[in-house]
Design a protein around this motif. Structure first.
Motif, PDB file in Angstrom:
ATOM      1  N   THR A  23       0.771  -1.358  -0.033  1.00 44.60           N
ATOM      2  CA  THR A  23      -0.083  -0.051  -0.042  1.00 44.60           C
ATOM      3  C   THR A  23       0.866   1.307  -0.218  1.00 44.60           C
ATOM      4  N   PHE A  24       1.884   1.436   0.918  1.00 49.60           N
ATOM      5  CA  PHE A  24       2.785   2.380   0.879  1.00 49.60           C
ATOM      6  C   PHE A  24       3.590   2.573  -0.416  1.00 49.60           C
ATOM      7  N   CYS A  31       1.751   9.140  -6.308  1.00 50.28           N
ATOM      8  CA  CYS A  31       1.918  10.700  -5.935  1.00 50.28           C
ATOM      9  C   CYS A  31       2.394  11.231  -7.007  1.00 50.28           C
ATOM     10  N   GLY A  32       1.827  12.165  -7.698  1.00 51.24           N
ATOM     11  CA  GLY A  32       2.344  13.040  -8.680  1.00 51.24           C
ATOM     12  C   GLY A  32       2.397  12.048 -10.054  1.00 51.24           C
ATOM     13  N   LEU A  33       1.500  11.166 -10.474  1.00 59.44           N
ATOM     14  CA  LEU A  33       1.458  10.161 -11.567  1.00 59.44           C
ATOM     15  C   LEU A  33       1.349  11.087 -12.566  1.00 59.44           C
ATOM     16  N   ASP A  34       0.619  12.085 -12.682  1.00 59.70           N
ATOM     17  CA  ASP A  34       0.318  12.818 -13.886  1.00 59.70           C
ATOM     18  C   ASP A  34       0.949  14.166 -13.960  1.00 59.70           C
ATOM     19  N   TYR A 131      14.327   4.724  -8.155  1.00 62.61           N
ATOM     20  CA  TYR A 131      14.624   4.367  -9.750  1.00 62.61           C
ATOM     21  C   TYR A 131      13.314   3.494 -10.197  1.00 62.61           C
ATOM     22  N   HIS A 132      13.054   2.603  -9.257  1.00 68.45           N
ATOM     23  CA  HIS A 132      11.661   1.675  -9.503  1.00 68.45           C
ATOM     24  C   HIS A 132      10.393   2.619  -9.639  1.00 68.45           C
ATOM     25  N   ILE A 133      10.280   3.542  -8.769  1.00 67.69           N
ATOM     26  CA  ILE A 133       9.193   4.429  -8.615  1.00 67.69           C
ATOM     27  C   ILE A 133       9.225   5.171  -9.902  1.00 67.69           C
TER      28      ILE A 133
END
Length: 733
Positions: A23-24, A31-34, A131-133
């Motif tokens: 979930t985290f 967060c801030g995907l777009d 990096y993965h995020i």
């Protein structure tokens, strides 16, 4: 408190911790995907997601689209867009979801290879890994690539344990899908093949040594299990190969393009290049600064050396085989860290094992000093993990705060300020059209379909003349703010609207002619843009315009400047050489046989060179005989028609002739650059023509629409009525 993974309470604790971690991690990826506008590769994803599925597959099997990557992520994105709508959030949704689910799969791999504790620590490190995020927020292949690679590995490990057909089929499915998603899946498949072969061989040898000298029935069944497992594995690989046969020709084309004539072999340069790439990848994955890279490296080495040969062999193969392949394939493999993102989960899981090893090592000197040691190992591990997570979160905060390009704001401004006939230019350095493509995406989302966004490059003037020759709009330019340095020379000439990462430049004073305003904007950009690549393209665009409007001296000057600034790229050399060749072919295109020279440019496609007039006076009822000279300034797609009029003082047309502009049976669509044509016309005057002075006018139009090609004189001024004014004749009695 330690996690007792063997009890019901312990399993509930593990589930709760894992759910919290996932979930985290999902929250961090949401967060801030777009927040950021689409970037270069995402534009490709957006473009292909607009196709229906048959059109997408037809497009993906055509060159050069097939050499990009596999079609799977575009199919997934197409379904998302079809169901949820076309937005940046929806385009990136699949990457976010697969990236989040990969955290869960990373835990499962850790549990299979080590214990649930290592799985939880590895999942937590992956959940906060910047990096993965980052690549879980990109509308590309990378989130799906990691997800499918982990699924493939999990099913392989399970199949080697249980040797059940359904698990082998799941392995085949996940592996095949990963190959259709990204070509670099072929880099982890050899690691799986080598590892599985080794495990099966070791199992067979171990059973042979233990039971080979006996004839007990149980021993025979033990000996036969390894060959059965090997047969299932080989059959699975055959199914993977068969499933990929439809796409095999695309892979062959990619290999031919990337390798070319370069042979395969290991050299010192290629080895150093591959090792350097490995260091870059591990540095990007850890994302650490200062002393922390040594901490990550130490924990990784400790985790690699702290377990039995199976885990060590798998990790060494999973990480080492891709770089060994790249070393053999050649030094200039041109790959980025994101292409081998599937390495990241096992890298972090090995570090998680290193954390456990640190805790066990530190417990030894504290063994006698601490009375209750049940909490000691979890506490030591928690402190180490907290340090690693803190380092990641610090870098993650920097990632969220990074500068972003506000293409949405720029598009909204252009939507509000533009009017029909406007044109937006953008510097054309490099071979990518990211500025134009991105602006067009956001303009079209706002319902603006008619505002052209043109790249500054060779042929810019032709594009404006051919498509917007009759427009009376404005010229704007979209530039990067870090490249836009407003000098005192142009501060009063332009107005600049600044957005984050992009600026829109507009002329304050307009001439009313789009081509002339384009020249003015290009001159302004020479003072605004410091990048030599941008200057090269601006000079080339100006040279091209002047060349086709009769300004041969100005064209020569800009060609000289472009030659001095030419970037070391094939595209730049090709465009400069072509313009130089056209200059030599067109700049001296005068014929001594022409009686009256009169150079005019029509649509920057055809030049009017002059005319021949048999006699300056014609009797009433006589015939005006005139010859017109034309030259091709460019290759044309249309069959154009020429007109010639005899016009009286009252603007009445007393005689005219319209004929298809051609030489023999060759219309304008067949003309080569520099082709010169002489056309003869006979215009009978009516018997009631009043005596007096009459003007002769000529021009060119497209017969289907009647639209005339715009005419410019040698000063690049638009000629009224788009008609070339020839000399006059006298009509006598």
């Amino acid at each position: 408190m330690s996690i007792d993974s063997d009890s019901r309470k312990g399993r509930l604790q593990v589930t709760a911790f894992l759910l919290a971690i996932v979930t985290f991690g999902m929250a961090l990826r949401l967060c801030g995907l777009d927040a950021d506008s689409l970037w270069l590769d995402e534009i490709t994803t957006h473009f292909r997601s607009q196709f229906d599925i048959p059109s997408l597959m037809a497009h993906m099997t055509s060159a050069p689209a097939a050499l990009d990557q596999g079609p799977l992520v575009y199919l997934v994105t197409h379904i998302s867009v079809f169901c949820l709508g076309d937005s940046d959030f929806v385009l990136r949704l699949q990457a976010m979801l697969f990236g989040s689910f990969s955290i869960l799969l990373a835990y499962k791999v850790g549990e299979i290879l080590w214990t649930r504790q290592e799985g939880l620590v590895g999942a937590l490190l992956m959940a906060v890994n910047p990096y993965h995020i980052q690549y879980s927020q990109v509308a590309r292949h990378y989130g799906l690539m990691v997800f499918l690679a982990l699924l493939s590995l999990i099913f392989l490990l399970k199949a080697l344990q249980k040797n059940q057909m359904r698990i082998w089929l799941a392995f085949v499915l996940c592996t095949s899908l990963s190959l259709y998603n990204h070509y670099f899946a072929f880099l982890f498949l050899p690691a799986e093949i080598i590892f599985a072969t080794w495990v099966i061989a070791q199992s067979w040898l171990s059973n042979w040594k233990k039971h080979g000298l006996t004839s007990h029935h149980h021993s025979s069944s033990m000996l036969s299990s390894a060959p059965k497992r090997g047969a299932m594995f080989i059959a699975s690989l055959c199914l993977v190969v068969m499933s990929y046969l439809p796409w095999l020709t695309m892979l062959q084309a990619l290999i031919s393009r990337e390798m070319g004539s370069q042979g395969i072999g290991l050299s010192m340069d290629s080895l150093q290049s591959s090792l350097g790439f490995l260091r870059t990848v591990l540095s990007d994955f850890s994302g650490a600064q200062g002393v922390s890279p040594f901490l990550w490296a130490a924990l990784f080495v400790l985790g690699l050396a702290s377990r039995d040969w199976k885990q060590t062999t798998l990790i060494a193969l999973w990480i080492g085989v891709p770089f060994a392949f790249l070393a053999v394939a050649g030094a200039e493999h041109g790959v980025a860290s994101r292409y081998v993102l599937f390495i990241l989960p096992l890298y972090l899981l090995t570090i998680a094992q290193g954390v456990t090893s640190v805790g066990q090592f530190l417990m030894r000197p504290l063994h006698s000093a601490v009375r209750t040691r049940k909490w000691l190992l979890p506490a030591i591990c928690a402190v180490t993990v907290t340090a690693l997570v803190t380092v990641n979160l610090a870098r993650l905060a920097h990632y969220y705060a990074r500068p972003k390009r506000d293409w949405r704001g720029a598009a909204e401004y252009l939507t509000a300020e533009s009017s029909p006939g406007d044109v937006v230019l953008y510097p054309g350095e490099g071979s990518y059209n990211i500025v134009g493509d991105t602006l067009l995406i956001y303009l079209r989302r706002r319902g603006v379909e008619t505002l052209p966004v043109l790249q500054i490059r060779r042929g810019l003037g032709q594009a404006i003349a051919q498509n917007f020759g009759d427009a009376n709009g404005q010229v704007a330019a979209a530039v990067y703010p870090e490249d836009a340095l407003v000098s005192n020379q142009v501060a009063n000439e332009v107005s600049i609207a600044d957005f984050e990462g992009v600026s829109i430049v507009r002329l304050r004073e307009l001439s009313g002619d789009l081509l002339q305003d384009t020249i003015s904007m290009l001159q302004v950009l020479l003072n605004l843009l410091p990048a030599p690549e941008a200057h090269f393209d601006v000079h080339l665009a100006l040279a091209d315009i002047y060349l086709r409007t009769g300004g041969f001296e100005q064209a020569q000057s800009h060609l000289d400047m472009a030659g001095q600034l030419r970037p070391d790229t094939p595209r730049a050399s090709r465009h400069l050489d072509r313009t130089l060749a056209e200059f030599e072919q067109l700049s001296w295109a005068t014929d001594e046989d022409i009686q009256f020279h009169l150079w005019r440019s029509l649509g920057l496609q055809i030049a009017f060179l002059g005319y021949d007039l048999d006699t300056p006076s014609v009797p009433v009822g006589g015939t005006v005989e005139v010859s017109l000279w034309w030259e091709a300034l460019d290759r044309m797609e249309k069959h154009y028609t020429a007109f010639i009029h005899v016009v009286g003082p009252d603007e009445r047309i007393w005689a005219q002739q319209d004929t298809l502009l051609q030489e023999g049976n060759d219309p304008t669509s067949t003309w080569e650059l520099g082709k010169t044509v002489r056309e003869e016309y006979e215009l009978p005057l009516p018997p009631d023509t009043p005596p007096g002075e009459y003007a002769i006018q000529a021009g060119v139009y497209y017969w289907e629409t009647g639209e005339r090609l715009p005419v410019w004189d040698e000063d690049r001024q638009r000629v009224a009525q788009d008609a070339v004014k020839l000399g006059s004749i006298t009509v006598t009695r």
